[in-house]
Design an enzyme around this catalytic site. Structure first.
Site, PDB file in Angstrom:
ATOM      1  N   ASP A  56      -8.086   2.578   0.595  1.00 62.54           N
ATOM      2  CA  ASP A  56      -8.560   2.835  -0.763  1.00 62.54           C
ATOM      3  C   ASP A  56      -9.328   1.639  -1.311  1.00 62.54           C
ATOM      4  OD1 ASP A  56      -7.329   5.302  -0.750  1.00 62.54           O
ATOM      5  OD2 ASP A  56      -5.532   4.619  -1.808  1.00 62.54           O
ATOM      6  N   TYR A 110       1.364  -1.154   7.235  1.00 60.57           N
ATOM      7  CA  TYR A 110       0.841  -1.832   6.059  1.00 60.57           C
ATOM      8  C   TYR A 110       1.849  -2.842   5.542  1.00 60.57           C
ATOM      9  CZ  TYR A 110      -2.923   1.635   5.433  1.00 60.57           C
ATOM     10  OH  TYR A 110      -4.031   2.409   5.595  1.00 60.57           O
TER      11      TYR A 110
END
Length: 280
Positions: A56, A110
């Site tokens: 994103d 992540y």
């Protein structure tokens, strides 16, 4: 076909994937390939192109992986000659012609660097433990996919000073899943929600809107791994050194700026005794 590991500071970009009229990491990659003559000026993408994931806006990466057909001379260091300095290729591997950087990744991971000086790390760890395993994450995503089931292989947390580093590895990620997961964990770790809130978020019955958690900010999130068991990436030492130098410089600038904001905060919170408040 060749696959490249690419690290980038995602904060100046509106995400990885190309979008109209805004800068993205993918635009930077394709512009570099055009500058190198690897991609024709009127071509949309290189032959066979795919990427490991679509981060994103504001999200960074260490091991974003892109693969496409290219000439033998295109090494990471050659790639970096046209890439902007905050996007750095640092390793590569030759892969078979059917290789797909998205579909052949068996897992992704992540790290989220959560500033939370008052959070209880044990409560955070307990919340993350409940999120491990195969669940329907419909209440922890902004996605409208029919299939919102994913398997979280590991979800852990360690305290590093005032920051909690939350690490999550899964077979795949839904839109905003990590950021919403982190926001939920933070609320449990700070006592704003009870531990049962995690169970309710994973339950079959959808949460009412007022109980759903929004996403944590994107800037502290980093893609740290995309796993391809059959691919052996070779580190390009010159390219990796270039990346280290660029990011070390950015780190030094960020530390200096953080010290300034700390000084402003501390100065306003506790003015020195010799401050002269008289009007002039």
């Amino acid at each position: 076909m060749r696959a490249f590991r690419v690290a980038y500071d995602g904060r100046p970009y509106h995400g990885f994937q190309r979008q109209p009229n805004v800068p993205t990491v993918e635009d930077a990659i394709f512009d570099a390939l055009r500058g190198l003559g690897v991609l024709a000026a009127d071509a949309g993408a290189p032959d066979g192109y795919a990427a490991a994931g679509r981060t994103d806006a504001g999200v960074s990466a260490i091991t974003q992986t892109v693969a496409f057909e290219c000439p033998d001379w295109l090494t990471p260091r050659a790639f970096n000659g046209e890439l902007p300095e905050h996007v750095r290729a640092w390793a590569s591997a030759d892969v078979h012609d059917a290789f797909h950087a998205t579909h052949h990744a068996t897992s992704r991971a992540y790290d989220y660097h959560l500033y939370a000086p008052t959070a209880d790390v044990d409560r955070a760890a307990a919340a993350l433990a409940k999120l491990e395993g195969t669940h329907d994450f419909a209440d922890l995503t902004a996605a409208s996919d029919d299939d919102t089931t994913r398997t979280v292989e590991t979800a852990t947390v360690v305290r590093e000073g005032d920051v909690l580093r939350v690490h999550v590895r899964a077979d795949g990620f839904l839109w905003e899943l990590v950021r919403r997961l982190v926001a939920l964990v933070r609320s449990v770790a700070t006592g704003d929600r009870d531990l049962d809130a995690v169970d309710r978020a994973l339950a079959t019955e959808p949460l009412p809107d007022h109980e759903r958690v929004g996403p944590a900010p994107p800037e502290p999130l980093v893609l740290v791994d995309a796993t391809y068991p059959e691919v052996a990436f070779e580190r390009d030492d010159e390219a990796a050194t270039s990346a280290t130098t660029v990011f070390e410089s950015a780190h030094a600038t960020a530390v200096s700026r953080a010290r300034v904001t700390s000084a402003l905060r501390d100065g306003v919170d506790a003015p020195s005794a010799d401050t002269d408040d008289s009007p002039r």
